[in-house]
Design a protein around this motif. Structure first.
Motif, PDB file in Angstrom:
ATOM      1  N   ARG A 358       0.904  -1.194   0.146  1.00 24.45           N
ATOM      2  CA  ARG A 358       0.000  -0.175   0.128  1.00 24.45           C
ATOM      3  C   ARG A 358       0.817   1.358   0.014  1.00 24.45           C
ATOM      4  N   GLU A 359       0.119   2.594  -0.246  1.00 22.77           N
ATOM      5  CA  GLU A 359       0.943   3.764  -0.436  1.00 22.77           C
ATOM      6  C   GLU A 359       1.483   4.101   0.949  1.00 22.77           C
ATOM      7  N   VAL A 360       2.770   4.564   0.995  1.00 22.80           N
ATOM      8  CA  VAL A 360       3.296   4.741   2.218  1.00 22.80           C
ATOM      9  C   VAL A 360       3.870   6.411   2.107  1.00 22.80           C
ATOM     10  N   ALA A 361       3.774   7.070   3.560  1.00 28.21           N
ATOM     11  CA  ALA A 361       4.344   8.337   3.339  1.00 28.21           C
ATOM     12  C   ALA A 361       5.654   8.190   3.995  1.00 28.21           C
ATOM     13  N   VAL A 362       6.851   8.426   3.414  1.00 29.13           N
ATOM     14  CA  VAL A 362       8.040   8.431   3.905  1.00 29.13           C
ATOM     15  C   VAL A 362       8.427   9.387   5.049  1.00 29.13           C
ATOM     16  N   PRO A 363       8.786   8.768   5.991  1.00 34.19           N
ATOM     17  CA  PRO A 363       9.410   9.698   7.182  1.00 34.19           C
ATOM     18  C   PRO A 363      10.194  10.772   6.748  1.00 34.19           C
ATOM     19  N   LYS A 364      10.446  11.901   7.361  1.00 32.47           N
ATOM     20  CA  LYS A 364      11.335  12.916   7.039  1.00 32.47           C
ATOM     21  C   LYS A 364      12.579  12.669   7.812  1.00 32.47           C
ATOM     22  N   TYR A 365      13.257  11.667   7.179  1.00 30.91           N
ATOM     23  CA  TYR A 365      14.633  11.202   7.868  1.00 30.91           C
ATOM     24  C   TYR A 365      15.486  12.390   7.600  1.00 30.91           C
ATOM     25  N   GLU A 366      16.544  12.485   8.549  1.00 31.11           N
ATOM     26  CA  GLU A 366      17.475  13.420   8.500  1.00 31.11           C
ATOM     27  C   GLU A 366      18.752  12.753   8.477  1.00 31.11           C
ATOM     28  N   PHE A 367      19.714  13.199   7.691  1.00 32.19           N
ATOM     29  CA  PHE A 367      20.841  12.681   7.166  1.00 32.19           C
ATOM     30  C   PHE A 367      21.879  13.392   7.605  1.00 32.19           C
ATOM     31  N   SER A 368      22.969  12.207   8.187  1.00 30.98           N
ATOM     32  CA  SER A 368      24.569  13.057   8.410  1.00 30.98           C
ATOM     33  C   SER A 368      25.618  12.149   8.027  1.00 30.98           C
ATOM     34  N   VAL A 369      26.745  12.637   7.641  1.00 29.80           N
ATOM     35  CA  VAL A 369      27.859  11.896   7.347  1.00 29.80           C
ATOM     36  C   VAL A 369      28.833  11.758   8.579  1.00 29.80           C
ATOM     37  N   GLN A 370      29.363  10.705   8.666  1.00 33.95           N
ATOM     38  CA  GLN A 370      30.842  10.243   9.441  1.00 33.95           C
ATOM     39  C   GLN A 370      31.874   9.970   8.961  1.00 33.95           C
ATOM     40  N   ASN A 371      32.902  10.730   9.076  1.00 37.92           N
ATOM     41  CA  ASN A 371      34.053  10.508   8.497  1.00 37.92           C
ATOM     42  C   ASN A 371      34.849   9.108   9.365  1.00 37.92           C
ATOM     43  N   LEU A 379      23.658  17.219   7.203  1.00 37.58           N
ATOM     44  CA  LEU A 379      23.152  17.753   5.921  1.00 37.58           C
ATOM     45  C   LEU A 379      21.707  17.759   5.644  1.00 37.58           C
ATOM     46  N   THR A 380      21.505  18.682   5.084  1.00 36.01           N
ATOM     47  CA  THR A 380      19.897  19.156   4.976  1.00 36.01           C
ATOM     48  C   THR A 380      19.677  18.583   3.560  1.00 36.01           C
ATOM     49  N   THR A 381      18.331  18.295   3.493  1.00 35.63           N
ATOM     50  CA  THR A 381      17.612  18.099   2.242  1.00 35.63           C
ATOM     51  C   THR A 381      16.125  18.300   2.253  1.00 35.63           C
ATOM     52  N   LYS A 382      15.474  18.495   1.306  1.00 33.08           N
ATOM     53  CA  LYS A 382      13.923  18.858   1.384  1.00 33.08           C
ATOM     54  C   LYS A 382      13.245  17.828   0.495  1.00 33.08           C
ATOM     55  N   ALA A 383      14.183  16.920   0.012  1.00 35.07           N
ATOM     56  CA  ALA A 383      13.704  15.758  -1.011  1.00 35.07           C
ATOM     57  C   ALA A 383      12.815  14.810  -0.410  1.00 35.07           C
ATOM     58  N   LEU A 384      12.531  14.615   0.908  1.00 28.36           N
ATOM     59  CA  LEU A 384      11.522  13.934   1.675  1.00 28.36           C
ATOM     60  C   LEU A 384      10.267  14.694   1.880  1.00 28.36           C
ATOM     61  N   ASP A 385      10.405  15.945   1.942  1.00 29.03           N
ATOM     62  CA  ASP A 385       9.133  16.655   2.183  1.00 29.03           C
ATOM     63  C   ASP A 385       7.963  16.214   1.422  1.00 29.03           C
ATOM     64  N   ASP A 386       6.972  15.616   2.080  1.00 28.90           N
ATOM     65  CA  ASP A 386       5.564  15.204   1.545  1.00 28.90           C
ATOM     66  C   ASP A 386       6.054  14.277   0.457  1.00 28.90           C
ATOM     67  N   LEU A 387       6.881  13.419   0.673  1.00 28.98           N
ATOM     68  CA  LEU A 387       6.916  12.224  -0.288  1.00 28.98           C
ATOM     69  C   LEU A 387       6.244  11.184  -0.163  1.00 28.98           C
ATOM     70  N   LYS A 388       5.529  10.695  -0.962  1.00 31.74           N
ATOM     71  CA  LYS A 388       4.605   9.330  -0.918  1.00 31.74           C
ATOM     72  C   LYS A 388       5.117   8.275  -1.874  1.00 31.74           C
ATOM     73  N   LEU A 389       5.040   7.175  -1.568  1.00 33.08           N
ATOM     74  CA  LEU A 389       5.482   6.147  -2.542  1.00 33.08           C
ATOM     75  C   LEU A 389       4.284   5.234  -2.757  1.00 33.08           C
ATOM     76  N   LYS A 390       3.955   4.925  -3.824  1.00 32.94           N
ATOM     77  CA  LYS A 390       3.000   3.681  -4.113  1.00 32.94           C
ATOM     78  C   LYS A 390       3.796   2.631  -4.340  1.00 32.94           C
ATOM     79  N   PRO A 391       2.777   1.307  -4.066  1.00 35.39           N
ATOM     80  CA  PRO A 391       3.489  -0.053  -4.085  1.00 35.39           C
ATOM     81  C   PRO A 391       4.334  -0.025  -5.368  1.00 35.39           C
ATOM     82  N   ASP A 392       5.726  -0.512  -5.080  1.00 31.95           N
ATOM     83  CA  ASP A 392       6.877  -0.857  -6.252  1.00 31.95           C
ATOM     84  C   ASP A 392       7.327   0.514  -6.726  1.00 31.95           C
ATOM     85  N   GLU A 393       6.747   1.552  -6.423  1.00 22.65           N
ATOM     86  CA  GLU A 393       7.440   3.152  -6.720  1.00 22.65           C
ATOM     87  C   GLU A 393       8.728   3.216  -6.054  1.00 22.65           C
ATOM     88  N   GLU A 394       9.433   3.635  -6.733  1.00 24.56           N
ATOM     89  CA  GLU A 394      10.961   4.158  -6.123  1.00 24.56           C
ATOM     90  C   GLU A 394      11.333   5.624  -6.671  1.00 24.56           C
TER      91      GLU A 394
END
Length: 850
Positions: A358-371, A379-394
């Motif tokens: 079923r369709e899911v709303a992708v949580p607004k994960y927050e990313f960081s980089v460890q060296n 790091l910041t991104t707005k790519a996950l804002d209001d992002l929903k994925l249908k089944p098998d959608e990537e």
């Protein structure tokens, strides 16, 4: 399960109460002993069920069924529940009974009935009824030191009170609900069974652990439970208390009748704090007096430790969303970087795919980089804002960040953290924890970018990205900087390009007014097809450029995410030079053409010369098209630039047809023009490099894809006869030329000629004029202006007749004169031919006659 951490998607919400210190009212050793006793045998466990009650009559009694303790700064808050059992045949009136709390030392504490039980007035015959009271005792008072008195009003007594009995809870008794046991409570006046399912810990930092508690709620009532107004506290055996925070996605939830739901809560606890014998306390805010009261205490199971496993390069990580709402497959696809001024700029392609049903709303994960040093860079991104994925959608998102050179060595890890939640009232930001730690593959260097094709993975296919050229060109009182990037579909299916935004960055400084121009209007690219895009901006002429970057971003609504960033360090490449006589191919999509210099002429003047060049442009498309609009500059050997006026046809050229483009500029006479070059590029207009044709090369916002044509000015001498004359596009053959004296001040002139027109090129409006000049022996000259395509007629045996009138010819009967023919352009002339002739009736008027 290999990586339980990935299955937990808990984020934080603020409890909404002021953090306070709670102290367990039983000594730590008692709790530890009780826990040990529970683990050994259930038969030795003594709970509130074993505490004797108080008889109210032969068939009625009251027992204490629940006790909860919460320590606050001002004292210890105790709630206790009395359960009345009425086996009589008539109702038991609660108004006849009361309760008091008194210490064994005689100190009395006032009890107050909770508001939720205020309307309970009687216990029906043959039934039971529970009511809960709250009281505040001293902070150091132990529960075992308290007596809960049951009082009946008796007006025959001096103080009207008859103490029917006392209830005391021995210190060896366990008050909390045992492990693996449900407890029935009322939440929002709905009966709910609660049960602690698990307690898990995992590392949060060098000094702290996360503690995750899973609680099962089962609505056993007949109406729904909406947004339970309860909060939870983890209390250790040592007496320290830690507020638990709910997953951001579950901050509000409902529970339908007979529905069961498991909710995850989390908190941070110092690593040195032990969780053996810990308890879970359910508290509720009392709206009436703004207090917080404990409603239930549950024993916690032994904590299990989760180790955060890393996802190796290329491995997929499946995350189960909260309460089994779906599954998302995640993966780091590729990493690239470029270097500018002691920093590495990285772009990470991160893939998310809904593998649920079923369709899911992708949580607004927050990313960081460890060296490799363990340092963490958010790091910041707005790519996950209001992002929903249908089944098998990537969806493929781009994450960008930069690291100083000294921090970028060794293995890098991408950490995807659960969302943070923010309390609307306090604005206090709570913690999150990793849902996945991905070892990043070795990054591909985009340092030497020009000419190399890089791969860019899109949602529906793969693009080859080639930074073809970078040019710095003169433009009015500044320079125009342009980069050409080719996007090629290297997939086997048709691709739809995303909406793109471009950015030029000079010495790590982004230029916000960068224009992005495209060579075609369609966003569709078939397999193997390509499209050129140009990034364009203007620079001060004296600005040095040592490092240059080109970045492309995908625009989604008001947000954008970077797709790729390419870098060039050092001097900019030289403008391509086209040798004399060679062609240059214009590869603009849909406007492919070939261009060459036809000829260059110098029209001398008194203070400046006119340098004039004709370009031949051939349409090599298989259809009629508007040829690319051109802008030009003459460049001297000393690096001086002179802007040109360009004139082109204003109509489409047919397949295989050629057109003439005229380019000219006035150059000071002190400038050596014999070794000049012509810089020519495609004019841009609006958001396209294929703007509407016009006649002036100064229109548009700049120009791109320039080349430098080597020039060889025509230096042919004027002919000594007027028999054959060439002035493009005409070839003239003089049949006869007569200047007839009238005996007075008038001379009648007649030019008889054959004219053929060369029609191999489409021509713009002709600005050349043919000048016939008569010079009589005294040196006085007389000009006749002939406008090409108007006064000059095509065909054989054509005539041009005109009259000169001047006193110098008065009474003249014979004599000689000279005729000169000029090509005049913008008021300046080149002599084409000259010849000495005699006035009629003298003989020899026919040029070349013997």
């Amino acid at each position: 399960m290999k990586n339980n951490l990935r299955k937990v998607m808990i984020a934080s919400v603020v409890l909404g109460i002021t953090p306070i210190v709670w102290v367990h009212d039983l000594p730590a050793v008692q709790a530890a002993n009780a826990s040990k006793s529970i683990s050994q045998t259930k038969t030795t466990l003594k709970t509130l069920a074993n505490v004797p009650g108080v008889k109210l009559s032969n068939k009625s009694s009251v027992k204490i069924s629940d006790v909860n303790v919460l320590t606050q700064d001002e004292g210890k808050l105790v709630t206790y529940t009395l359960t009345y059992t009425n086996n009589e045949k008539k109702s038991l009136q609660l108004v006849d009974y009361w309760t008091k709390v008194r210490s064994k030392g005689g100190t009395s504490y006032t009890s107050k009935l909770l508001a939720q039980d205020a309307e309970k007035k009687s216990v029906a015959a043959g039934s039971t009824l529970s009511v809960t009271y709250v009281t505040t005792v001293g902070k150091n008072v132990q529960l075992s030191n308290l007596n809960f008195e049951i009082v009946k009003w008796d007006f025959s007594k001096p103080n009207y009170e008859n103490v029917l009995g006392k209830i005391n809870i021995p210190s060896s008794y366990v008050v909390a609900t045992p492990m693996n046991t449900s407890k029935k409570v009322r939440i929002n006046d709905v009966p709910v069974k609660i049960k602690v399912q698990s307690l898990q810990t995992f590392a949060a930092s060098d000094t702290n652990n996360y503690a995750s508690v899973k609680i099962n709620l089962h609505n056993v009532g007949y109406k729904g439970l909406e947004n339970p107004a309860v909060k939870w506290i983890l209390r250790t055996a040592g007496g320290s208390s830690y507020p638990l925070n709910i997953n951001a996605n579950e901050a509000t939830y409902s529970l339908q009748p007979q529905e069961s739901k498991s909710i995850n809560y989390i908190t941070t606890i110092p690593k040195k704090v032990k969780l053996d014998g810990a308890e879970l306390i359910m508290v509720q805010e009392n709206e009436a007096d703004k207090s917080v009261i404990p409603l239930a205490t549950m024993q916690m199971p032994k904590a299990s430790t989760i180790k955060s496993s890393e996802i190796v390069v290329g491995k997929k990580n499946v995350i189960t969303l909260e309460d089994n709402k779906g599954k998302i497959e995640t993966q780091v696809k590729d990493v690239s970087y470029s270097q500018v001024h002691w920093n590495n700029y990285y772009t990470v392609s991160f893939r998310l795919k809904n593998i649920g049903s079923r369709e899911v709303a992708v949580p607004k994960y927050e990313f960081s980089v460890q060296n490799a040093k363990g340092n963490d860079y958010p790091l910041t991104t707005k790519a996950l804002d209001d992002l929903k994925l249908k089944p098998d959608e990537e969806r493929l998102i781009r994450l960008t960040f930069k690291l100083p050179y000294e921090e970028a060595s060794g293995t890098l890890r991408l950490v995807m953290n659960t969302p943070k939640a923010e309390n609307a009232e306090s604005k206090e930001i709570k913690f999150s924890y990793p849902a996945g730690v991905y070892i990043m593959p070795e990054a591909t260097s985009l340092q030497k970018s020009i000419g190399a094709e890089n791969t860019l993975q899109l949602q529906n296919g793969t693009l080859g990205v080639t930074w073809n050229s970078i040019q710095r060109l003169p433009w009015e009182n500044a320079d125009v900087l342009s980069a050409r990037v080719t996007l090629r579909n290297i997939s086997t299916n048709t691709l739809k390009l995303p909406e793109l935004k471009g950015m030029l960055s000079i010495d790590s400084a982004d230029i916000p007014d960068t224009q992005l121009l495209t060579s075609q209007s369609s966003a569709l690219l078939g397999p193997g097809m390509s499209v050129d895009i140009h990034l364009l901006t203007t620079l001060p002429t004296n600005l040095d450029v040592t490092q240059l970057q080109v970045a492309l971003s995908e625009v989604t609504g008001e947000n954008s995410s970077e797709l790729i960033r390419l870098t060039h360090i050092g001097q900019l490449p030289a403008i391509p030079t086209i040798d004399v006589g060679n062609n240059y191919a214009i590869n603009a999509s849909g406007k492919k053409a070939e261009m060459k210099v036809k000829r260059t002429l110098i029209y001398p003047g008194t203070s400046s010369d006119i340098v004039y060049t004709e370009l031949e442009v051939k349409n090599v498309e298989d259809r009629q098209v508007d040829l690319a609009k051109l802008t030009g500059y003459y460049e001297s050997k000393n690096g001086e630039y002179y802007k040109t006026t360009v004139k082109q046809i204003d109509y489409p050229a047919g397949p295989g047809n050629s057109a003439l483009v005229t380019v000219w500029a006035k150059i000071p006479r002190k400038t050596i023009v014999s070794d000049m070059k012509l810089l020519v590029g495609q004019t841009v207009a609006g958001e396209s490099t294929t703007g509407t044709q016009g006649t002036q090369g100064t229109s548009g916002k700049g120009y791109v894809d320039a080349v430098s044509f080597a020039l060889k000015p025509d230096q042919e001498s004027a002919q000594e006869t007027i028999k054959h004359i060439n002035i493009y596009p005409y070839t003239l053959e003089t049949k006869d030329f007569k200047a007839t004296l009238s005996g007075g001040t008038t001379v009648n002139l007649s030019w008889n000629y054959d004219a053929s027109r060369i029609n191999d090129l489409n021509l713009p409006e002709n600005e050349h004029k043919l000048i016939l000049q008569i010079i009589e022996p005294t040196g006085k000259s007389f000009d006749k202006e002939i406008i090409l395509d108007k006064d000059l007629k095509e065909g054989n045996n054509q005539f041009i007749n005109w009259t000169i009138q001047d006193v110098v010819f008065d009474d003249r009967r014979s004599g000689a004169y000279t005729i000169a023919i000029y090509d005049e352009f913008q008021g300046q002339r080149i002599k084409l031919a000259t010849q000495a002739m005699g006035f009629a009736p003298a003989v020899g008027n026919l040029p070349g006659g013997e």
